[in-house]
Motif scaffolding. Structure first.
Motif, mmCIF file in Angstrom:
data_model
loop_
_atom_site.group_PDB
_atom_site.id
_atom_site.type_symbol
_atom_site.label_atom_id
_atom_site.label_comp_id
_atom_site.label_asym_id
_atom_site.label_seq_id
_atom_site.Cartn_x
_atom_site.Cartn_y
_atom_site.Cartn_z
ATOM 1 N N GLN A 128 -2.615 0.255 7.201
ATOM 2 C CA GLN A 128 -1.872 -0.886 7.074
ATOM 3 C C GLN A 128 -3.428 -1.628 7.080
ATOM 4 O OE1 GLN A 128 1.121 -1.951 7.851
ATOM 5 N NE2 GLN A 128 0.414 -4.030 6.892
ATOM 6 N N LYS A 154 -1.603 -4.855 3.124
ATOM 7 C CA LYS A 154 -0.423 -4.432 2.855
ATOM 8 C C LYS A 154 -0.535 -2.950 3.917
ATOM 9 C CE LYS A 154 1.001 -7.097 -1.030
ATOM 10 N NZ LYS A 154 1.332 -6.885 -2.735
ATOM 11 N N ARG A 155 1.553 -2.289 3.650
ATOM 12 C CA ARG A 155 0.924 -0.805 4.308
ATOM 13 C C ARG A 155 1.371 0.127 3.211
ATOM 14 N NH1 ARG A 155 1.728 1.681 8.909
ATOM 15 N NH2 ARG A 155 3.276 3.852 8.906
ATOM 16 N N GLU A 186 8.679 -1.555 2.748
ATOM 17 C CA GLU A 186 8.303 -1.563 1.804
ATOM 18 C C GLU A 186 6.275 -1.465 2.013
ATOM 19 O OE1 GLU A 186 9.119 -5.272 -0.069
ATOM 20 O OE2 GLU A 186 10.616 -4.611 -0.839
ATOM 21 N N VAL A 187 6.150 -0.075 0.813
ATOM 22 C CA VAL A 187 5.072 0.087 0.977
ATOM 23 C C VAL A 187 4.299 -0.019 -0.860
ATOM 24 C CG1 VAL A 187 5.347 1.383 2.793
ATOM 25 C CG2 VAL A 187 4.793 2.398 0.464
ATOM 26 N N GLN A 188 2.979 -0.218 -0.701
ATOM 27 C CA GLN A 188 2.104 0.115 -2.429
ATOM 28 C C GLN A 188 2.125 2.206 -1.851
ATOM 29 O OE1 GLN A 188 3.038 -2.901 -2.709
ATOM 30 N NE2 GLN A 188 0.906 -2.784 -3.574
ATOM 31 N N ASP A 195 4.816 -0.844 -7.145
ATOM 32 C CA ASP A 195 4.342 -1.845 -6.616
ATOM 33 C C ASP A 195 5.555 -2.032 -5.307
ATOM 34 O OD1 ASP A 195 3.497 -4.400 -5.291
ATOM 35 O OD2 ASP A 195 4.159 -5.009 -6.696
ATOM 36 N N ASP A 196 5.255 -2.337 -4.077
ATOM 37 C CA ASP A 196 6.699 -2.437 -3.306
ATOM 38 C C ASP A 196 7.645 -1.645 -2.863
ATOM 39 O OD1 ASP A 196 5.310 -4.814 -2.124
ATOM 40 O OD2 ASP A 196 6.652 -5.820 -3.782
#
Length: 440
Positions: free
Chosen positions: A306, A309-310, A346-348, A362-363
């Motif tokens: 983290q 963003k995560r 939601e992650v990158q 993305d997301d």
């Protein structure tokens, strides 16, 4: 059963046809993805052979039913693998190549040269000479310079069949990098000039222009644009062969819908009946839509962290998935052994190459990912292996075919020895000790 239906309802249209979830595990071709990863490692390209063959047959049979005097070419740049060349040939497809490397792969797969069509906008003397030597069925000419080369290279004892590529003036509704049919395209020649060249070469003793070729781009979801391209060929009448190209798009993610093969062929053949001679041979050359959905890529999660963003980082990236930064394609992802869990995070989803642009998704929506999870990206059967590279010293992934509970290796994983072999001292010069080499 409820969670399984939920997953398949969301992503069933982008997963390979044999995909299923059993006890939370994603299975393809009757084998759990995690089992394949345990045997072959990650990153790993996995093809559903049964689905691949079925898609090829849908094209071949669909064209024959609608226009008996037709042929379907596999646009092999989408997945230049010896195994896929052999499968395509076995399922009745001819082969479209765009370079000498693809030619040699097709020949290695046992493809009859009479079933090979050679495309490309900048063919070298070597490539043309090699194509003529092995007897490829057709060369698709992209420029007048290429005609000059053929004039020099085609021997007096040979007559080479040619198609001339036409710029149709159709700006495809796709990413700019995949638009090849606009009036300012680098590919092909204007229709008026093509018509003149056909007349000029009509009685040539070695160059036999039998028809024309048109292609407006890739990942096209509006079938009306294919009909426009066919209409652009109407003024060039009276030819034996019309190659209508490929370019049908596919659904890459949950919210994307693509035309079916039948919808595409209906639009194409309706236009052909209106604009082209009824006795002509029609060719099409699907690539992406032949192989994309049949393939997935599996990665292992290496880092979860983290910052602003995560981030979830996997052991692959733009070295084996270059279409993301190149064309902006949007993928979805699944955790192979937690496929029945609802996505709640939601992650990158990022790769391991040292670029901020190495963003796979993305997301991405996933069930809270953990280190060592296996992430599966569907619809990577086209162009992923094609564009694989050694950025940051990455090694090319293995490719495996699965069918009816059995797995077969289609391409082995590249090893460090393969990478180093290209850098072995040439001509006796040793870069590790140049003074010693120079003194010899």
């Amino acid at each position: 059963m409820t969670t399984r239906r939920s997953l398949m309802n969301r992503l069933g249209h982008v997963l390979p046809a044999t995909a299923e979830v059993t006890n939370g595990k994603l299975r393809i071709g009757g084998i759990a993805v995690s089992e394949l990863v345990a045997e072959y490692g990650t990153p790993l390209h996995i093809y559903d052979e049964e689905a691949l063959r079925a898609q090829m047959r849908s094209y071949v049979d669909g064209m024959r039913q609608r226009w008996p005097n037709s042929d379907v070419l596999f646009a092999s740049k989408a997945a230049p693998l010896v195994a896929i060349y052999a499968i395509a040939a076995a399922e009745g497809m001819a082969i479209d190549i765009a370079g000498s490397g693809e030619l040699e792969l097709a020949l290695a797969a046992g493809v009859d040269p009479e079933r090979i069509y050679f495309h490309g906008n900048a063919k070298t003397d070597y490539e043309l000479a090699r194509a003529i030597e092995v007897g490829v069925h057709m060369i698709v000419v992209d420029s007048e310079d290429e005609l000059d080369r053929l004039e020099r290279l085609v021997p007096a004892t040979h007559k080479q069949r040619l198609l001339l590529r036409v710029i149709p003036g159709v700006d495809a509704q796709t990413h700019a990098s995949m638009n090849t049919g606009g009036s300012d395209s680098t590919f092909g020649l204007p229709p008026a000039r093509v018509h003149e060249l056909i007349e000029d070469l009509r009685d040539h003793d070695r160059l036999d222009v039998v028809g024309v070729h048109v292609h407006i781009g890739s990942q096209i979801l509006n079938t009306g644009q294919f009909a426009e391209a066919v209409a652009a060929l109407a003024p060039i009448g009276g030819l034996k062969v019309y190659d209508l190209g490929g370019g049908l798009g596919v659904a890459y993610h949950e919210h994307e819908i693509a035309p079916s093969v039948d919808e595409y062929l209906d639009a194409l053949i309706a236009a052909a009946r209106k604009h082209l001679p009824a006795d002509a041979q029609l060719l099409i050359e699907p690539g992406r839509s032949t192989v994309a959905r049949a393939g997935v890529t599996a990665y292992r999660v290496v880092v979860v962290k983290q910052t602003g963003k995560r981030f979830v980082a996997v052991d692959g990236g733009m070295a084996d998935q270059l279409e993301v930064p190149l064309t902006g394609v949007r993928f979805d992802a699944i955790l192979a052994d937690r496929a029945d869990e609802a996505p709640d995070t939601e992650v990158q989803l990022v790769g391991r190459q040292c670029e901020s642009g190495d963003l796979l998704i993305d997301d991405a929506r996933l069930p809270s990912p953990r280190v060592d999870d296996i992430v599966v990206m569907p619809v990577t059967g086209a162009y992923s292996y094609t564009m694989t590279n050694n950025y940051n010293g990455a090694l090319r992934p293995a490719v495996v075919m699965v069918s009816n509970g059995k797995a077969r290796l289609a391409a082995r994983r590249e090893e460090v020895a393969d990478l180093l072999r290209l850098h072995e001292p040439a001509g006796g010069y040793d870069w590790r000790n140049p003074q010693l080499t120079a003194s010899k």
